[in-house]
Design a protein around this motif. Structure first.
Motif, PDB file in Angstrom:
ATOM      1  N   ASN A 149      -3.593 -10.982 -22.766  1.00  0.00           N
ATOM      2  CA  ASN A 149      -2.852 -10.910 -24.026  1.00  0.00           C
ATOM      3  C   ASN A 149      -1.474 -10.327 -23.751  1.00  0.00           C
ATOM      4  O   ASN A 149      -1.259  -9.673 -22.726  1.00  0.00           O
ATOM      5  N   THR A 180      -9.300 -10.542 -29.172  1.00  0.00           N
ATOM      6  CA  THR A 180      -7.962 -10.203 -29.663  1.00  0.00           C
ATOM      7  C   THR A 180      -7.363 -11.360 -30.455  1.00  0.00           C
ATOM      8  O   THR A 180      -7.154 -11.258 -31.661  1.00  0.00           O
ATOM      9  N   ALA A 181      -7.089 -12.490 -29.815  1.00  0.00           N
ATOM     10  CA  ALA A 181      -6.376 -13.576 -30.483  1.00  0.00           C
ATOM     11  C   ALA A 181      -7.162 -14.162 -31.649  1.00  0.00           C
ATOM     12  O   ALA A 181      -6.643 -14.293 -32.771  1.00  0.00           O
ATOM     13  N   LYS A 218      -5.115 -19.793 -24.228  1.00  0.00           N
ATOM     14  CA  LYS A 218      -5.464 -18.543 -23.577  1.00  0.00           C
ATOM     15  C   LYS A 218      -5.526 -18.688 -22.051  1.00  0.00           C
ATOM     16  O   LYS A 218      -5.966 -19.708 -21.521  1.00  0.00           O
TER      17      LYS A 218
END
Length: 323
Positions: free
Chosen positions: A47, A141-142, A318
Motif C-alpha cells: 500500500n 486496506t484497499a 494491487k
C-alpha cells in the motif's frame, strides 16, 4: 526471519531506506503479549502507506528498524487460515490497553512484509475458501477502505452515481469493482487512456480525463487531494457527500467552503474500517464472485522491486508479495 524493513528515512528516494533480508525476529514475535497470536504469512499486499513509512511519515527515527506492511493472509499456529485486520487498538480494538490510540501495523507494531507477524487474536478473521492467498491479502486496506467509503461514510445506495478520483490505484480499482457489483453507477477519472479503458472493463459506467464534466453525482470518493478537490466539489450534487481517504497530491490550496456550505455538501473522512466491516467485505467478495484485481506478484525477497513498481506509479490494481 526474512522481512522488508525501514532502516532509514528518505523523503525523495524512499527505496534507499529499505532493507530486505534476514534479521532477528522482533520482540513481539519472540514473546507475544497475552491475547496475541502469530500468523505465518502466505501473502502480503503493498500500500502507499509503505512508501509513506519509508519517507518518514508516521514513524520516528528511534522506532527503526520497522517491518513494513499492513495487509496479510496466512496460517495461525493452530492451523487456521486467516486474514489479518491491520488496525490495532482504538474503539474497535481488543488485545491492547484500552487507552492505547488506534494504530496500523508497521506504525507501533511490526508489520506484515515478513515471514511471520504477531497481532492481537481479535485481529484475525477466517479466510473465505473462495479467495486465494494473494486475493485475500489485497482486502484489509484497499478493499476495506473502499467498502467503508462507499457504504458507510458515503451512504451510497443502488442506482446512485459515484465519482472516483484517479483510476488505477488499489483503492480506486476496489471502489469500482465493489460499487458496480452493488448496482452503483461508477464514474472514474484518470490521466491515462489505457487505465480509463481498464476501469470500464471492471464495471465503470464512464471513465473521463481529470477535471472533465461528469454531471452531478451523489457521492465522490477522493483520495488525491489538491489535484482533484475543486473538481470533486463542483461535481457533487447539492446535499451530496465527498468522502476523503487520503491526500496523495497534498492538501487543497483552497477548501471551496462557499460552495460547501451554500450547497450543503457533507465532507466525511474515512480511514480503513472495523473488524466487522472487514468480515462483511470478505463475505461480499466470496458471494458475488468479485475478486481483487492483482497487478503483479513478487516473492518477499524481491520486495524492493515490488515497492519500486509502486513508487513508479505503473501498477493497475494491487501488488502482492508471496512468502
Amino acid at each position: 526471519m526474512l522481512s522488508a524493513r525501514v532502516t532509514a528515512f528518505s523523503p525523495d528516494d524512499p527505496l534507499s531506506g529499505l532493507t530486505v533480508g534476514d534479521a532477528p525476529a522482533p520482540g513481539v514475535l519472540v514473546d507475544p503479549p497475552a491475547g496475541w497470536t502469530t500468523v505465518d504469512v502466505r501473502a502480503a499486499s503493498l500500500n502507499h502507506h509503505d512508501l509513506w513509512s519509508l519517507r518518514g511519515v508516521g514513524l520516528r527515527a528511534e522506532q527503526l528498524p520497522m517491518v513494513l506492511g499492513t495487509d496479510a493472509a496466512g496460517v495461525t499456529a493452530d492451523g487456521r487460515e486467516v486474514v489479518v485486520h491491520a488496525v490495532v487498538g482504538g474503539p474497535d480494538g481488543r488485545g491492547v490497553d484500552p487507552d492505547e490510540p488506534r494504530t496500523l501495523l508497521s506504525e507501533r507494531y511490526p508489520g506484515t512484509l515478513a515471514e511471520r507477524v504477531a497481532v492481537p487474536a481479535w485481529n484475525v478473521l477466517p479466510k473465505p475458501p473462495e479467495l486465494s492467498w494473494v486475493e485475500a491479502a489485497c482486502v484489509p486496506t484497499a478493499y476495506l477502505t473502499a467498502y467503508r467509503m462507499l457504504f458507510r461514510s458515503g451512504g451510497a445506495q443502488p442506482g446512485q452515481r459515484v465519482l472516483v478520483q484517479g483510476a488505477g490505484g488499489g483503492l480506486a480499482v476496489a471502489a469500482v469493482q465493489l460499487g458496480a457489483a452493488a448496482g452503483l453507477e461508477m464514474v472514474v477519472t484518470g490521466r491515462d487512456a489505457g487505465r480509463r479503458e481498464r476501469a470500464l472493463s471492471l464495471g465503470a459506467a464512464a471513465a473521463v480525463e481529470p477535471g472533465a464534466r461528469v454531471g452531478r453525482v451523489d457521492v465522490v470518493l477522493d483520495s488525491v487531494g489538491r489535484a482533484t478537490w475543486e473538481h470533486s466539489v463542483r461535481s457533487v450534487r447539492p446535499g451530496g457527500r465527498i468522502v476523503v481517504a487520503g491526500l496523495t497530491s497534498g492538501d487543497p490550496a483552497t477548501a471551496s467552503l462557499t460552495r460547501v456550505f451554500f450547497q450543503e455538501i457533507s465532507v466525511v473522512g474515512a480511514t480503513m474500517g472495523t473488524r466487522d466491516e472487514l468480515g462483511q467485505v470478505l463475505a461480499f467478495l466470496a458471494r458475488t464472485g468479485v475478486r481483487p484485481l492483482v497487478d503483479s506478484t513478487y516473492p518477499l525477497a524481491r520486495a524492493a522491486d515490488a515497492l519500486g513498481r509502486m513508487w513508479s506509479g505503473r501498477q493497475f490494481g494491487k501488488i502482492v508479495l508471496e512468502v
